[in-house]
Write an enzyme that holds these catalytic residues in place. Sequence first.
Site, PDB file in Angstrom:
ATOM      1  N   GLY A 130      -0.996  -4.046 -20.872  1.00  0.00           N
ATOM      2  CA  GLY A 130      -1.445  -4.993 -19.860  1.00  0.00           C
ATOM      3  C   GLY A 130      -2.891  -5.380 -20.119  1.00  0.00           C
ATOM      4  O   GLY A 130      -3.405  -5.175 -21.228  1.00  0.00           O
ATOM      5  N   ASP A 155       2.940  -6.639 -12.893  1.00  0.00           N
ATOM      6  CA  ASP A 155       2.112  -7.460 -11.998  1.00  0.00           C
ATOM      7  C   ASP A 155       2.074  -8.938 -12.386  1.00  0.00           C
ATOM      8  O   ASP A 155       1.651  -9.768 -11.593  1.00  0.00           O
ATOM      9  CB  ASP A 155       0.671  -6.929 -11.975  1.00  0.00           C
ATOM     10  CG  ASP A 155       0.580  -5.553 -11.332  1.00  0.00           C
ATOM     11  OD1 ASP A 155       1.517  -5.173 -10.616  1.00  0.00           O
ATOM     12  OD2 ASP A 155      -0.427  -4.862 -11.553  1.00  0.00           O
ATOM     13  N   ARG A 190      12.755  -4.269  15.230  1.00  0.00           N
ATOM     14  CA  ARG A 190      11.445  -3.815  14.759  1.00  0.00           C
ATOM     15  C   ARG A 190      10.864  -4.777  13.732  1.00  0.00           C
ATOM     16  O   ARG A 190      11.596  -5.540  13.109  1.00  0.00           O
ATOM     17  CB  ARG A 190      11.600  -2.474  14.024  1.00  0.00           C
ATOM     18  CG  ARG A 190      11.723  -1.287  14.915  1.00  0.00           C
ATOM     19  CD  ARG A 190      11.960  -0.051  14.066  1.00  0.00           C
ATOM     20  NE  ARG A 190      12.053   1.117  14.913  1.00  0.00           N
ATOM     21  CZ  ARG A 190      12.654   2.240  14.555  1.00  0.00           C
ATOM     22  NH1 ARG A 190      13.236   2.336  13.379  1.00  0.00           N
ATOM     23  NH2 ARG A 190      12.683   3.267  15.378  1.00  0.00           N
ATOM     24  N   MET A 197       3.502  -3.559  -5.212  1.00  0.00           N
ATOM     25  CA  MET A 197       2.376  -3.450  -6.144  1.00  0.00           C
ATOM     26  C   MET A 197       1.719  -4.808  -6.372  1.00  0.00           C
ATOM     27  O   MET A 197       2.333  -5.849  -6.132  1.00  0.00           O
ATOM     28  CB  MET A 197       2.839  -2.828  -7.453  1.00  0.00           C
ATOM     29  CG  MET A 197       2.979  -1.318  -7.334  1.00  0.00           C
ATOM     30  SD  MET A 197       3.322  -0.541  -8.904  1.00  0.00           S
ATOM     31  CE  MET A 197       3.048   1.184  -8.483  1.00  0.00           C
TER      32      MET A 197
HETATM   33  O1  F6P Z   1       1.075  -1.691 -13.624  1.00  0.00           O
HETATM   34  C1  F6P Z   1       0.117  -2.120 -12.688  1.00  0.00           C
HETATM   35  C2  F6P Z   1       0.297  -1.344 -11.446  1.00  0.00           C
HETATM   36  O2  F6P Z   1       1.646  -1.408 -11.219  1.00  0.00           O
HETATM   37  C3  F6P Z   1      -0.464  -1.791 -10.220  1.00  0.00           C
HETATM   38  O3  F6P Z   1       0.126  -2.786  -9.450  1.00  0.00           O
HETATM   39  C4  F6P Z   1      -0.680  -0.504  -9.468  1.00  0.00           C
HETATM   40  O4  F6P Z   1      -1.770  -0.528  -8.634  1.00  0.00           O
HETATM   41  C5  F6P Z   1      -0.876   0.448 -10.579  1.00  0.00           C
HETATM   42  O5  F6P Z   1      -0.104  -0.015 -11.659  1.00  0.00           O
HETATM   43  C6  F6P Z   1      -0.581   1.875 -10.251  1.00  0.00           C
HETATM   44  O6  F6P Z   1      -0.559   2.628 -11.418  1.00  0.00           O
HETATM   45  P1  F6P Z   1      -0.621   4.216 -11.492  1.00  0.00           P
HETATM   46  O7  F6P Z   1      -0.149   4.767 -10.202  1.00  0.00           O
HETATM   47  O8  F6P Z   1       0.269   4.561 -12.626  1.00  0.00           O
HETATM   48  O9  F6P Z   1      -2.041   4.554 -11.759  1.00  0.00           O
END
Ligand code: F6P
Length: 375
Positions: A130, A155, A190, A197
Amino acid sequence: MTVSPDSADRSPFERRFRLAINTGGGDAPGLNAVIRAVVLSALNRGWEVVGIRKGYDGILDGEGVVLLDHASVEGITHLGGTILGTTNRGNPLAFERKLPDGTTETVDRSDEIIQGFKDRNIDALVAIGGDGSLRIASELHERGLPVVGVPKTIDNDLAATQVTFGFHTAVQTATDAIDKLHSTAQSHERVMVVELMGRHTGWIALFAGVTGSADVILIPEVPYRMESVCRRLLERYERGPRYGIVVVAEGARPEGGEASVVESGEEGGATRYGGLAERVARQIQDRAGLETRSLVLGHLQRGGQPTAYDRLLAVRFGSAAVEVVAAGDYGCMVALDPPHVRAVPLAEAVERLKTVPEDSDVLATARQLGIGFGD
Ligand code: F6P
């Protein structure tokens, strides 16, 4: 001895071109499909392929470098995760080394990486990652390593490619989850707030929110006001049906306020977002008087089988990366520019994040449907 990728006139005594692959950063469905495509395309050219374990740890920290042959990549296209392992902790170019007195110093280990590649007779690297991992790959290329990048992240926040592999699967997983929330939300009248994410961008939340028929979607690109969120939900309750679905991207923030963070990242690691769904749920309950529950979908979005779309994109990226290596176009990243997969300069690709633009067609569609964004 240097070896050119496709030298037809190689003598029997010359060694074969040796390509390495690594996977870095958070995992994403489709990584194994890329690995398989790279290995098969490279073997078909008569090259050798090795996999570096856990990003660059295989070179730097004895995690190992493994030979990849047909058998190593048999039956992995549909599997989530990565057979090579990955890490999103630590940057080898700004490595935090512990000193005997308990303090730390920041060191650049790029020379060790480049030497490690030479020692193992590795001629080029396909780096699948990424924004963070590809930024490292780009810097290593500037320091002399022949690298080709493949864009990965659920993402979908990498510029220069229309889409990254892993995103489609994450949206499908999130949509399936939201679908299930409708019935329980309706039974209990509710509001359900689901956190998806997306630290800096709201692609997953926007797409899954629309496909999952959410009432409100909160994304980092559009700062929200609780007054507006509650108004939208109360209007719906008045009109019926008397339940609501709110989708929030973990990195969304209120107007003039901060995102909800569980780890600040001040001690060297990355900032970890979280807690927004619960924060928003409490505010809805307190301000609008609507019974509300929250949940965090979390890493379910990163796991499991890639969708057919992601598998196809992944194998297209993998085979294109090998073609780029064969052409000697190092310092590039493969990117989807429909209907083609093209090579774009890595440095340009990691220059900026791809956020949801104000004129996004999906954003406009959502607004036309009456979905609120809290603005
Ligand atoms: O891959 C990106 C992502 O999915 C983000 O959206 C998220 O905040 C992060 O990774 C979390 O990654 P980890 O919990 O592996 O550090």
